[in-house]
Enzyme design. Structure first.
Site, PDB file in Angstrom:
ATOM      1  N   GLY A 140       9.448  97.503 109.679  1.00 59.21           N
ATOM      2  CA  GLY A 140      10.309  96.697 110.687  1.00 59.21           C
ATOM      3  C   GLY A 140      10.614  94.819 110.082  1.00 59.21           C
TER       4      GLY A 140
ATOM      5  CB  THR B 138      15.184  94.530 111.303  1.00 50.15           C
ATOM      6  OG1 THR B 138      14.738  95.024 111.829  1.00 50.15           O
ATOM      7  CG2 THR B 138      16.391  96.422 110.320  1.00 50.15           C
TER       8      THR B 138
ATOM      9  CG  ASN C  22       6.246  93.277 111.128  1.00 51.91           C
ATOM     10  OD1 ASN C  22       5.454  92.563 111.730  1.00 51.91           O
ATOM     11  ND2 ASN C  22       7.647  93.860 110.988  1.00 51.91           N
TER      12      ASN C  22
ATOM     13  CE1 TYR D 114       2.579  96.122 120.906  1.00 46.68           C
ATOM     14  CE2 TYR D 114       0.880  93.760 121.894  1.00 46.68           C
ATOM     15  CZ  TYR D 114       1.569  94.881 121.621  1.00 46.68           C
ATOM     16  OH  TYR D 114       2.200  94.305 120.429  1.00 46.68           O
TER      17      TYR D 114
HETATM   18  C1  8X3 Z   1       1.449  90.725 121.101  1.00 39.80           C
HETATM   19  C2  8X3 Z   1       0.805  88.925 121.467  1.00 39.80           C
HETATM   20  O1  8X3 Z   1      -0.381  88.558 123.758  1.00 39.80           O
HETATM   21  O2  8X3 Z   1       1.602  88.332 123.585  1.00 39.80           O
HETATM   22  O3  8X3 Z   1       1.158  91.022 120.143  1.00 39.80           O
HETATM   23  O4  8X3 Z   1       0.440  90.694 123.916  1.00 39.80           O
HETATM   24  S1  8X3 Z   1       1.188  89.235 123.540  1.00 39.80           S
END
Ligand code: 8X3
Length: 253
Positions: free
Chosen positions: A9, A11, A88, A154
């Site tokens: 990653g 880029t 990454n 996520y």
């Molecule tokens: C990114 C942090 O808090 O924006 O991994 O999800 S957050």
């Protein structure tokens, strides 16, 4: 003798900045990512700023097992030289409630953030074990420690990254291979644009506050890598000063 690091990653954002930070430490680099034009651009930047290092670029998707295995086959010899792997490549897609979530988004996040990291690690770590040296730096997140509304999937992928870093460290105990989990809070990169596919929404995320820049995270990665071989920074949590916790941000407007 050249020292080699592999960055996935590379880029944009943290990946790009880490390439520059490790090049400044005289690492030659294998840079990977999906966008070849961006890898070309990074290669040109690196050659200009750090003429002494070598750069190998490979454009593929870490979540695609076939593409990863083709990359591994094509770069077998180079992979044996990798001293530092920076996992990454990763992304967030959407902030829908789970009852409304898109299966495609879920699959993209899980495939990239978890499976992609595993596919790459598997191909590199066995050489590190054989050489009895190496350092794997995984990009976790504060979202891998604390969940927030709309971020369940996520966050789950980043919880998984933390678990994988811990598990790997345990499996590698007795070798000199180090494993670091870097856990940043809000970073001003393409992250929010990729998440929302909407520049206005992305800009709103950082409105009225000062987020981390990719360089801030890259410098901490380079610092972890530069510790003496007997020192392993296992976890590094890094927030902007304007963020006390996930979802707790000081905004001036
Ligand atoms: C990114 C942090 O808090 O924006 O991994 O999800 S957050």
């Amino acid at each position: 003798m050249q020292r080699w690091a592999l960055i996935t990653g590379a880029t944009a954002g943290i990946g790009w900045a880490t390439a520059e930070a490790l090049a400044a430490q005289h690492f030659s680099l294998i840079i990977t990512g999906r966008r070849l034009d961006r890898l070309d651009e990074l290669e040109a930047t690196l050659h200009k700023k750090f003429p002494q290092i070598k750069v190998i670029k490979a454009s593929f998707d870490v979540s695609d097992r076939f593409e990863v295995s083709e990359f591994m086959k094509a770069h077998q010899a180079d992979l044996q030289n990798v001293e530092v792997l920076v996992n990454n490549a990763g992304l967030a897609k959407g902030t829908d409630k789970m009852q409304d979530g898109s299966l495609d988004d879920w699959e993209t996040m899980i495939d990239t953030n978890i499976k992609g990291l595993l596919f790459i690690t598997r191909g590199v770590v066995e050489h590190m074990v054989k050489k009895n040296s190496g350092h794997i730096v995984n990009l976790g997140s504060v979202a891998g420690r604390w969940t927030y509304p709309g971020g369940g999937v996520y966050c789950a992928t980043k919880f998984a990254v933390r678990a994988l870093s811990e598990g790997l460290r345990m499996d590698l105990l007795g070798t000199k291979v180090r494993v670091t989990n870097i856990e940043p809070g809000m970073v001003h990169s393409e992250f929010s644009f990729v998440r929302f596919d909407d520049q206005k929404k992305a800009d709103k995320v950082y409105e009225g506050m000062i987020p981390l820049e990719p360089k801030d995270v890259a410098e901490t990665i380079a610092w972890c890598v530069a510790r003496p071989a007997h020192v392993n920074i296992q976890v590094l949590v890094i927030y902007p000063t304007d963020q006390a916790h996930v979802g707790m941000v000081n905004r001036r407007s």
